[in-house]
Write a protein that holds these residues in place. Structure first.
Motif, PDB file in Angstrom:
ATOM      1  N   ALA A  34      69.151  15.223   0.821  1.00  0.00           N
ATOM      2  CA  ALA A  34      69.499  14.479   2.035  1.00  0.00           C
ATOM      3  C   ALA A  34      68.869  13.100   1.903  1.00  0.00           C
ATOM      4  CB  ALA A  34      68.971  15.203   3.270  1.00  0.00           C
ATOM      5  N   TRP A  35      69.689  12.052   1.979  1.00  0.00           N
ATOM      6  CA  TRP A  35      69.208  10.680   1.822  1.00  0.00           C
ATOM      7  C   TRP A  35      69.313   9.950   3.154  1.00  0.00           C
ATOM      8  CZ3 TRP A  35      72.167   6.423  -1.343  1.00  0.00           C
ATOM      9  CH2 TRP A  35      71.410   5.248  -1.367  1.00  0.00           C
ATOM     10  N   SER A  47      68.835  28.435   3.803  1.00  0.00           N
ATOM     11  CA  SER A  47      69.983  28.395   2.891  1.00  0.00           C
ATOM     12  C   SER A  47      69.708  29.036   1.539  1.00  0.00           C
ATOM     13  CB  SER A  47      70.433  26.948   2.664  1.00  0.00           C
ATOM     14  OG  SER A  47      69.453  26.233   1.916  1.00  0.00           O
ATOM     15  N   GLY A  48      68.445  29.026   1.116  1.00  0.00           N
ATOM     16  CA  GLY A  48      68.132  29.488  -0.231  1.00  0.00           C
ATOM     17  C   GLY A  48      68.374  28.433  -1.289  1.00  0.00           C
ATOM     18  N   PHE A  49      68.746  27.239  -0.879  1.00  0.00           N
ATOM     19  CA  PHE A  49      68.973  26.129  -1.793  1.00  0.00           C
ATOM     20  C   PHE A  49      67.654  25.427  -2.091  1.00  0.00           C
ATOM     21  CE2 PHE A  49      73.276  26.813  -0.913  1.00  0.00           C
ATOM     22  CZ  PHE A  49      74.100  25.915  -1.564  1.00  0.00           C
ATOM     23  N   ALA A  50      67.571  24.784  -3.245  1.00  0.00           N
ATOM     24  CA  ALA A  50      66.486  23.838  -3.500  1.00  0.00           C
ATOM     25  C   ALA A  50      66.890  22.571  -2.764  1.00  0.00           C
ATOM     26  CB  ALA A  50      66.350  23.562  -4.993  1.00  0.00           C
ATOM     27  N   GLY A  51      65.973  21.971  -2.037  1.00  0.00           N
ATOM     28  CA  GLY A  51      66.342  20.803  -1.255  1.00  0.00           C
ATOM     29  C   GLY A  51      65.315  19.697  -1.345  1.00  0.00           C
ATOM     30  N   TYR A  52      65.797  18.474  -1.179  1.00  0.00           N
ATOM     31  CA  TYR A  52      64.948  17.287  -1.255  1.00  0.00           C
ATOM     32  C   TYR A  52      65.368  16.323  -0.147  1.00  0.00           C
ATOM     33  CZ  TYR A  52      64.058  19.209  -5.828  1.00  0.00           C
ATOM     34  OH  TYR A  52      63.716  20.064  -6.847  1.00  0.00           O
ATOM     35  N   PHE A  53      64.383  15.684   0.474  1.00  0.00           N
ATOM     36  CA  PHE A  53      64.637  14.691   1.508  1.00  0.00           C
ATOM     37  C   PHE A  53      64.172  13.347   0.980  1.00  0.00           C
ATOM     38  CE2 PHE A  53      63.391  12.321   5.370  1.00  0.00           C
ATOM     39  CZ  PHE A  53      64.598  12.349   6.043  1.00  0.00           C
ATOM     40  N   LEU A  54      65.090  12.388   0.905  1.00  0.00           N
ATOM     41  CA  LEU A  54      64.777  11.040   0.449  1.00  0.00           C
ATOM     42  C   LEU A  54      64.867  10.080   1.621  1.00  0.00           C
ATOM     43  CD1 LEU A  54      66.828  10.956  -2.879  1.00  0.00           C
ATOM     44  CD2 LEU A  54      64.396  11.455  -2.571  1.00  0.00           C
ATOM     45  N   GLU A  55      63.825   9.309   1.836  1.00  0.00           N
ATOM     46  CA  GLU A  55      63.761   8.343   2.933  1.00  0.00           C
ATOM     47  C   GLU A  55      63.504   6.967   2.332  1.00  0.00           C
ATOM     48  OE1 GLU A  55      63.698   5.973   5.692  1.00  0.00           O
ATOM     49  OE2 GLU A  55      64.058   8.003   6.455  1.00  0.00           O
ATOM     50  N   THR A  56      64.467   6.046   2.528  1.00  0.00           N
ATOM     51  CA  THR A  56      64.345   4.720   1.924  1.00  0.00           C
ATOM     52  C   THR A  56      64.427   3.588   2.951  1.00  0.00           C
ATOM     53  OG1 THR A  56      66.709   4.660   1.406  1.00  0.00           O
ATOM     54  CG2 THR A  56      65.229   5.496  -0.310  1.00  0.00           C
ATOM     55  N   SER A  57      64.058   3.847   4.193  1.00  0.00           N
ATOM     56  CA  SER A  57      64.085   2.802   5.219  1.00  0.00           C
ATOM     57  C   SER A  57      63.303   1.580   4.755  1.00  0.00           C
ATOM     58  CB  SER A  57      63.480   3.314   6.523  1.00  0.00           C
ATOM     59  OG  SER A  57      64.298   4.299   7.082  1.00  0.00           O
ATOM     60  N   GLY A  58      63.896   0.412   4.966  1.00  0.00           N
ATOM     61  CA  GLY A  58      63.248  -0.842   4.603  1.00  0.00           C
ATOM     62  C   GLY A  58      63.550  -1.324   3.202  1.00  0.00           C
TER      63      GLY A  58
END
Length: 144
Positions: free
Chosen positions: A93-94, A40-51
């Motif tokens: 993405a969360w 995509s050329g976007f800056a991206g972040y993946f957030l994982e908060t399970s639990g």
């Protein structure tokens, strides 16, 4: 894990039609997000908060994953605004938010409001992902 077709997320991002905070019923992983960042050329972040079930636990995980100092309600928005988008934009993405949203719906709604406000300062979107779960009062992106 049900995930979107490779490149679908990048195409949606590049279309320019995604903004704000959107619920997308797909499963993503850090690996898929990395691929879509590249496409995509976007800056991206993946957030994982399970639990995580409290605001403090959620912010602790966000802090670690975004490499921020300790986050709180008072500094979360200003910290998000320090994320630098590429020319194309930025996305977050969360995943793993279900226990938090179920246990503390008001706090979860507050996090969404902060994400919405931050999205106004940079071109991009926060995708609340995962096939399972319901997030009250959040617009949904169809398909995957």
């Amino acid at each position: 894990m049900v995930s979107p077709s490779p490149g679908l997320m990048a195409a949606l991002l590049k279309s320019g039609h995604l903004s704000g905070v959107v619920r997308w019923k797909v499963d993503l992983s850090t690996q898929i997000v990395a691929t879509e960042i590249s496409a995509s050329g976007f800056a991206g972040y993946f957030l994982e908060t399970s639990g995580a079930v409290t605001l403090e636990q959620t912010f602790d995980l966000f802090s670690n994953q975004l490499k921020f100092e300790k986050l709180s309600l008072t500094n979360f928005e200003s910290q998000l605004k320090t994320l630098v988008p590429t020319q194309s934009g930025i996305f977050i993405a969360w995943s793993g938010w279900q226990d938090f949203a179920k246990t503390n719906p008001d706090d979860a709604a507050g996090v969404i409001e902060i994400f919405e406000s931050a999205c106004e300062s940079w071109p991009g979107v926060v995708l609340v992902v995962d096939k399972a779960g319901k997030f009250q009062n959040l617009n949904e992106l169809a398909a995957g």
